[in-house]
Design a protein around this motif. Structure first.
Motif, PDB file in Angstrom:
ATOM      1  N   GLN A 272       0.785  -1.231   0.000  1.00  0.00           N
ATOM      2  CA  GLN A 272       0.000   0.000   0.000  1.00  0.00           C
ATOM      3  C   GLN A 272       0.819   1.283   0.000  1.00  0.00           C
ATOM      4  OE1 GLN A 272      -2.626  -0.274   3.306  1.00  0.00           O
ATOM      5  NE2 GLN A 272      -3.846  -1.905   2.402  1.00  0.00           N
ATOM      6  N   SER A 273       1.971   1.296   0.595  1.00  0.00           N
ATOM      7  CA  SER A 273       2.712   2.537   0.805  1.00  0.00           C
ATOM      8  C   SER A 273       3.747   2.765  -0.290  1.00  0.00           C
ATOM      9  CB  SER A 273       3.413   2.490   2.163  1.00  0.00           C
ATOM     10  OG  SER A 273       4.146   3.666   2.351  1.00  0.00           O
ATOM     11  N   THR A 274       3.580   3.859  -1.003  1.00  0.00           N
ATOM     12  CA  THR A 274       4.557   4.243  -2.010  1.00  0.00           C
ATOM     13  C   THR A 274       4.904   5.711  -1.829  1.00  0.00           C
ATOM     14  OG1 THR A 274       2.794   4.751  -3.591  1.00  0.00           O
ATOM     15  CG2 THR A 274       3.767   2.550  -3.706  1.00  0.00           C
ATOM     16  N   VAL A 275       6.039   6.089  -2.381  1.00  0.00           N
ATOM     17  CA  VAL A 275       6.503   7.467  -2.326  1.00  0.00           C
ATOM     18  C   VAL A 275       6.656   7.937  -3.760  1.00  0.00           C
ATOM     19  CG1 VAL A 275       8.386   8.967  -1.585  1.00  0.00           C
ATOM     20  CG2 VAL A 275       7.712   7.043  -0.167  1.00  0.00           C
TER      21      VAL A 275
ATOM     22  N   LYS B 210       5.494   7.823 -12.723  1.00  0.00           N
ATOM     23  CA  LYS B 210       6.536   6.848 -13.023  1.00  0.00           C
ATOM     24  C   LYS B 210       7.599   6.759 -11.930  1.00  0.00           C
ATOM     25  CE  LYS B 210       6.225   6.968 -18.026  1.00  0.00           C
ATOM     26  NZ  LYS B 210       6.957   7.193 -19.270  1.00  0.00           N
ATOM     27  N   SER B 211       7.692   7.764 -11.092  1.00  0.00           N
ATOM     28  CA  SER B 211       8.732   7.771 -10.054  1.00  0.00           C
ATOM     29  C   SER B 211       8.263   7.129  -8.750  1.00  0.00           C
ATOM     30  CB  SER B 211       9.189   9.201  -9.775  1.00  0.00           C
ATOM     31  OG  SER B 211       8.126   9.950  -9.228  1.00  0.00           O
ATOM     32  N   GLN B 212       7.150   6.392  -8.774  1.00  0.00           N
ATOM     33  CA  GLN B 212       6.684   5.726  -7.555  1.00  0.00           C
ATOM     34  C   GLN B 212       7.640   4.611  -7.159  1.00  0.00           C
ATOM     35  OE1 GLN B 212       2.708   4.261  -8.022  1.00  0.00           O
ATOM     36  NE2 GLN B 212       1.861   6.011  -6.927  1.00  0.00           N
TER      37      GLN B 212
END
Length: 88
Positions: A27-30, A34-36
């Motif tokens: 669930q957690s992305t930064v 495209k830069s995830q």
């Protein structure tokens, strides 16, 4: 018996953190688009097992660690005073 209980508790805590890491990884992305990327690339960045084990040991054995710290401090003071007396 206390050591076995400490190991069991530490293993349960590790397992809980591993499950939380896997859940968070989904669930957690930064970043956006495209830069995830994942917030924590490795499990070790999420959970430091050595540090957690020391903290758990402190909680279950509060007197043993504080006593050894106190003893080492007293020994250093005694050694310092002996060296000081020898120099005078």
């Amino acid at each position: 018996m206390l050591k076995a209980n400490l190991d069991r508790e530490e293993e349960l805590e590790y397992d809980r953190h591993w499950r939380a890491f896997l859940h968070m990884a989904v669930q957690s992305t930064v970043g956006k688009g495209k830069s995830q990327r994942m917030r924590y690339s490795k499990f070790e960045k999420f959970y430091n097992r050595k540090k957690a084990k020391k903290e758990l040991d402190k909680i279950l054995n509060p007197k043993s660690e504080s006593k050894t710290e106190e003893e080492s401090r007293v020994k250093r003071i005694i050694e310092y005073r002996k060296r000081k007396r020898g120099d005078e």
